[in-house]
Design an enzyme around this catalytic site. Structure first.
Site, PDB file in Angstrom:
ATOM      1  N   HIS A 223      17.227 -49.869  -7.626  1.00  0.00           N
ATOM      2  CA  HIS A 223      18.503 -49.182  -7.860  1.00  0.00           C
ATOM      3  C   HIS A 223      19.723 -49.971  -7.411  1.00  0.00           C
ATOM      4  CE1 HIS A 223      17.937 -48.293  -3.604  1.00  0.00           C
ATOM      5  NE2 HIS A 223      19.234 -48.100  -3.561  1.00  0.00           N
TER       6      HIS A 223
HETATM    7  C1  UD1 Z   1      23.536 -45.076  -2.340  1.00  0.00           C
HETATM    8  C2  UD1 Z   1      23.792 -46.054  -1.193  1.00  0.00           C
HETATM    9  C3  UD1 Z   1      22.621 -47.034  -1.097  1.00  0.00           C
HETATM   10  C4  UD1 Z   1      21.289 -46.313  -1.004  1.00  0.00           C
HETATM   11  C5  UD1 Z   1      21.176 -45.371  -2.193  1.00  0.00           C
HETATM   12  C6  UD1 Z   1      19.882 -44.601  -2.191  1.00  0.00           C
HETATM   13  C7  UD1 Z   1      26.159 -46.617  -0.807  1.00  0.00           C
HETATM   14  C8  UD1 Z   1      27.178 -47.677  -0.934  1.00  0.00           C
HETATM   15  N1  UD1 Z   1      24.990 -46.842  -1.409  1.00  0.00           N
HETATM   16  O1  UD1 Z   1      23.557 -45.821  -3.541  1.00  0.00           O
HETATM   17  O2  UD1 Z   1      22.782 -47.818   0.067  1.00  0.00           O
HETATM   18  O3  UD1 Z   1      20.237 -47.249  -1.021  1.00  0.00           O
HETATM   19  O4  UD1 Z   1      22.272 -44.452  -2.136  1.00  0.00           O
HETATM   20  O5  UD1 Z   1      19.820 -43.767  -3.288  1.00  0.00           O
HETATM   21  O6  UD1 Z   1      26.417 -45.621  -0.167  1.00  0.00           O
HETATM   22  N2  UD1 Z   1      23.602 -39.699  -8.629  1.00  0.00           N
HETATM   23  C9  UD1 Z   1      22.962 -38.590  -9.104  1.00  0.00           C
HETATM   24  N3  UD1 Z   1      22.582 -37.649  -8.212  1.00  0.00           N
HETATM   25  C10 UD1 Z   1      22.809 -37.750  -6.879  1.00  0.00           C
HETATM   26  C11 UD1 Z   1      23.483 -38.887  -6.411  1.00  0.00           C
HETATM   27  C12 UD1 Z   1      23.867 -39.865  -7.287  1.00  0.00           C
HETATM   28  O7  UD1 Z   1      22.724 -38.446 -10.275  1.00  0.00           O
HETATM   29  O8  UD1 Z   1      22.409 -36.845  -6.132  1.00  0.00           O
HETATM   30  C13 UD1 Z   1      23.989 -40.741  -9.578  1.00  0.00           C
HETATM   31  C14 UD1 Z   1      25.443 -40.690  -9.931  1.00  0.00           C
HETATM   32  O9  UD1 Z   1      25.560 -40.984 -11.289  1.00  0.00           O
HETATM   33  C15 UD1 Z   1      26.060 -41.819  -9.137  1.00  0.00           C
HETATM   34  C16 UD1 Z   1      24.895 -42.811  -9.037  1.00  0.00           C
HETATM   35  O10 UD1 Z   1      23.710 -42.003  -9.020  1.00  0.00           O
HETATM   36  O11 UD1 Z   1      27.178 -42.358  -9.708  1.00  0.00           O
HETATM   37  C17 UD1 Z   1      24.958 -43.646  -7.802  1.00  0.00           C
HETATM   38  O12 UD1 Z   1      25.055 -42.823  -6.631  1.00  0.00           O
HETATM   39  P1  UD1 Z   1      25.854 -43.342  -5.340  1.00  0.00           P
HETATM   40  O13 UD1 Z   1      25.679 -42.401  -4.212  1.00  0.00           O
HETATM   41  O14 UD1 Z   1      27.240 -43.704  -5.727  1.00  0.00           O
HETATM   42  O15 UD1 Z   1      25.157 -44.691  -4.969  1.00  0.00           O
HETATM   43  P2  UD1 Z   1      23.633 -45.097  -4.958  1.00  0.00           P
HETATM   44  O16 UD1 Z   1      23.448 -46.128  -5.996  1.00  0.00           O
HETATM   45  O17 UD1 Z   1      22.717 -43.921  -4.976  1.00  0.00           O
END
Ligand code: UD1
Length: 387
Positions: A223
């Site tokens: 991811h």
């Molecule tokens: C975040 C953390 C990363 C961790 C990862 C685990 C930061 C900078 N990064 O990255 O260190 O390894 O979490 O998952 O904080 N989304 C959903 N549902 C959710 C949450 C997110 O669909 O419950 C989708 C959204 O489209 C979002 C994307 O996932 O834009 C990314 O989520 P985000 O929390 O921004 O970063 P991660 O890539 O998950």
């Protein structure tokens, strides 16, 4: 802040979680604070950075985390928006509850955001999993780690190299305390009750026969923005995984970011359902069950590098660097980057019985959170932020 007395603190310990990898770190800490004599009162704040059932609620249940006392419901956004939103919403909670300290874990945006708010209000900040460095400033997590460690007051580390990193950055040794790895506390507590891998596949309509071939199966998670946000890179990695799957069936737990990008870039054709079980993000007990029985794990996660080391399962990390060098030096982890040949060679070595066996690092023993609670009690009753 009120002064602490002999058997109580001036205010609760405010514990912050935001995203998936935070939950397994905080669960044992909350239990250890409650079990400490005398107990340390705690308040749990969920920033809501992760909000899905699969990315959040499910893990709360699996990890026996209490319902958050406060949910800031920030949701997704750019790094700036997400960080700013957490800061704006965390400040009133801090004002209202007047904690004796704020405990943050790991390296996600919520970790840094809450740290910044607290330190500027002269509330002591405690960082669990301090001092890890990939030395790759393109990783958002590296920025979060460096900045949090610079301003936090008490720094608990998971491996001894972390203290060296901190000292190099000018952090005084008196702020650093080696307590071990709380994530392994969670892993050891969950191992006995993990869901068997075959049950997980059945639950998602995948064929459990995929797991029972001569060579077993591999588990994949991916991811990191550097692996999944660029169509060419993601396509190349999926192609390599398809090649691996010819020899070793794969169980691929797809993060929402990766799922969305595979669809957006039109790459779904590279996922071969006859050799790969494609699953949504998994609960903690499912993930532990899948990893425990795996022949190998292919990942770009930080947490899985550590969990596989503790489980003695060979891990190939699809990154150029790791902030967790002990998993390579002592554990079962091998860095393979994004290079096709390195990945295929790594898999071939493991299938030929030449995978790393490794050993479990010091203080990855299931008692890290107890050590943190004990130290925190002593530290908070001294003056943690002398003028
Ligand atoms: C975040 C953390 C990363 C961790 C990862 C685990 C930061 C900078 N990064 O990255 O260190 O390894 O979490 O998952 O904080 N989304 C959903 N549902 C959710 C949450 C997110 O669909 O419950 C989708 C959204 O489209 C979002 C994307 O996932 O834009 C990314 O989520 P985000 O929390 O921004 O970063 P991660 O890539 O998950």
């Amino acid at each position: 802040m009120n002064a602490p007395t002999n058997d109580s603190l001036a205010g609760p310990v405010m514990c912050v979680v935001g995203a998936r990898p935070n939950f397994m770190k905080m669960a044992p800490i909350l239990r250890a604070l409650a079990a400490h004599q005398p107990p340390l009162p705690a308040l749990l704040v969920h920033t809501g950075q992760h909000y899905d059932q699969a990315m959040s609620d499910r893990l709360f249940t699996d990890l026996r985390l209490p319902r958050p006392d406060i949910n800031l419901e920030v949701g997704s956004g750019s790094h700036a928006v997400q960080t700013a939103e957490v800061m704006k919403r965390f400040e009133p909670a801090l004002d209202e509850h007047k904690p004796s300290c704020v405990v943050v874990v790991g390296d996600v945006n919520s970790t840094l955001a809450c740290t910044l708010v607290a330190v500027k209000k002269n509330v002591p900040v405690v960082h669990v999993e301090a001092g890890l460095r990939s030395y790759d400033r393109k990783m958002p997590e590296e920025i979060n780690r460096v900045l949090t460690d610079q301003v936090a007051d008490r720094l608990y580390t998971t491996e001894r190299s972390a203290a060296d990193n901190l000292l190099r950055e000018g952090v005084h040794a008196s702020r650093v305390c080696f307590t071990g790895n709380v994530m392994i506390d969670s892993l050891l507590a969950a191992r006995e009750v993990a869901r068997p891998a075959a049950d997980t596949l059945v639950l998602h309509g995948a064929d459990p026969a995929l797991l029972t071939g001569l060579r077993g199966y591999g588990v994949v998670t991916m991811h990191r923005p550097s692996n999944v946000d660029d169509p060419a890179t993601l396509g190349k990695l999926l192609q390599v995984l398809a090649e691996v799957a010819v020899d070793l069936p794969l169980v691929f737990a797809l993060h929402p970011r990766t799922r969305a990008n595979i669809d957006r870039f039109g790459l779904a054709g590279l996922l071969d359902p006859s050799r790969m079980a494609i699953l949504p993000p998994q609960g903690y007990l499912e993930m532990v069950g899948l990893m425990s029985g795996a022949t190998l794990v292919l990942t770009d996660s930080g947490g899985l590098q550590e969990e596989t080391t503790a489980l003695g399962v060979p891990c190939l990390t699809m990154r150029e660097n790791t902030e967790r060098p002990i998993t390579v030096e002592q554990g079962t982890n091998t860095m393979v980057g994004r290079d096709r040949n390195a990945i295929l060679q790594g898999v071939a070595d493991i299938l030929a019985g030449r995978g790393k066996r490794g050993r479990v690092p010091e203080y990855w023993d299931g008692h890290a959170a107890e050590r943190i609670a004990a130290d925190l009690w002593t530290w908070l009753r001294a003056d943690p932020r002398p003028e």
